[in-house]
Design a protein around this motif. Sequence first.
Motif, PDB file in Angstrom:
ATOM      1  N   PHE A 159       0.880  -1.201  -0.021  1.00 47.78           N
ATOM      2  CA  PHE A 159      -0.116   0.008   0.492  1.00 47.78           C
ATOM      3  C   PHE A 159       0.720   1.273  -0.087  1.00 47.78           C
ATOM      4  CE2 PHE A 159      -2.596  -2.828   1.394  1.00 47.78           C
ATOM      5  CZ  PHE A 159      -4.080  -2.970   0.913  1.00 47.78           C
ATOM      6  N   GLU A 160       0.259   2.304  -0.282  1.00 48.48           N
ATOM      7  CA  GLU A 160       0.737   3.206  -0.475  1.00 48.48           C
ATOM      8  C   GLU A 160      -0.210   4.599   0.457  1.00 48.48           C
ATOM      9  OE1 GLU A 160       1.190   5.877  -4.532  1.00 48.48           O
ATOM     10  OE2 GLU A 160       2.728   4.163  -4.798  1.00 48.48           O
ATOM     11  N   HIS A 161       0.614   4.864   1.283  1.00 44.43           N
ATOM     12  CA  HIS A 161       0.097   6.106   2.087  1.00 44.43           C
ATOM     13  C   HIS A 161      -0.296   7.583   1.272  1.00 44.43           C
ATOM     14  CE1 HIS A 161      -0.628   8.655   5.804  1.00 44.43           C
ATOM     15  NE2 HIS A 161      -1.863   8.712   5.269  1.00 44.43           N
ATOM     16  N   LEU A 162      -1.465   8.020   0.869  1.00 44.91           N
ATOM     17  CA  LEU A 162      -1.784   9.563  -0.172  1.00 44.91           C
ATOM     18  C   LEU A 162      -2.455   9.790   1.279  1.00 44.91           C
ATOM     19  CD1 LEU A 162      -2.044   9.492  -3.181  1.00 44.91           C
ATOM     20  CD2 LEU A 162      -4.686   9.056  -3.227  1.00 44.91           C
ATOM     21  N   ALA A 163      -1.874  10.340   1.418  1.00 43.62           N
ATOM     22  CA  ALA A 163      -1.726  11.455   2.462  1.00 43.62           C
ATOM     23  C   ALA A 163      -3.040  12.938   2.106  1.00 43.62           C
ATOM     24  CB  ALA A 163      -0.391  12.874   3.157  1.00 43.62           C
ATOM     25  N   GLU A 164      -3.301  13.147   0.963  1.00 41.00           N
ATOM     26  CA  GLU A 164      -3.760  14.133   0.904  1.00 41.00           C
ATOM     27  C   GLU A 164      -5.402  13.352   0.730  1.00 41.00           C
ATOM     28  OE1 GLU A 164      -5.704  16.234  -3.470  1.00 41.00           O
ATOM     29  OE2 GLU A 164      -3.090  15.274  -3.603  1.00 41.00           O
ATOM     30  N   VAL A 204      -6.436   8.135   2.853  1.00 36.03           N
ATOM     31  CA  VAL A 204      -6.101   6.874   2.785  1.00 36.03           C
ATOM     32  C   VAL A 204      -4.980   5.707   2.429  1.00 36.03           C
ATOM     33  CG1 VAL A 204      -8.729   6.979   2.234  1.00 36.03           C
ATOM     34  CG2 VAL A 204      -6.897   7.101   0.061  1.00 36.03           C
ATOM     35  N   ALA A 205      -4.775   4.748   2.434  1.00 38.36           N
ATOM     36  CA  ALA A 205      -4.036   4.160   1.887  1.00 38.36           C
ATOM     37  C   ALA A 205      -4.601   3.274   0.816  1.00 38.36           C
ATOM     38  CB  ALA A 205      -3.627   3.060   2.674  1.00 38.36           C
ATOM     39  N   VAL A 262      -8.409   1.108  -0.057  1.00 37.82           N
ATOM     40  CA  VAL A 262      -8.954   1.097   0.970  1.00 37.82           C
ATOM     41  C   VAL A 262      -8.298   1.196   2.388  1.00 37.82           C
ATOM     42  CG1 VAL A 262      -9.014  -1.850   1.832  1.00 37.82           C
ATOM     43  CG2 VAL A 262      -7.589  -0.914  -0.560  1.00 37.82           C
ATOM     44  N   LEU A 263      -9.496   1.206   2.902  1.00 37.74           N
ATOM     45  CA  LEU A 263      -9.945   1.456   4.086  1.00 37.74           C
ATOM     46  C   LEU A 263      -9.644   0.734   5.081  1.00 37.74           C
ATOM     47  CD1 LEU A 263     -13.718   2.065   4.599  1.00 37.74           C
ATOM     48  CD2 LEU A 263     -11.616   4.282   4.515  1.00 37.74           C
TER      49      LEU A 263
END
Length: 80
Positions: A11-16, A19-20, A29-30
């Motif tokens: 997973f990549e952390h999409l900080a914006e 979410v992951a 994905v939660l």
Amino acid sequence: MAEESFGCQYFEHLAEYAVAVCKECRHGVLPSYIESHLQRIHRIKQKQARQVANSVGEWPSLIEYASELAVPSRAISPVR
Ligand SMILES: [Zn+2]
């Protein structure tokens, strides 16, 4: 590799959006769905899926509930 990198493998952390995002299918994905997502969609073994879920669950400021998701959810219409 450190233990906390388990999540980063899948997973990549999409900080914006807090979410992951799954690196395989590019879906957000939660945290509570990560384990089942990995198992069902990507056939990852439960033990490993749980490790990834635990790892991602420790990422800061991820949203926990679908109601907080900032992405449109209208694609899924309730069955009536
Ligand atoms: Zn995926």
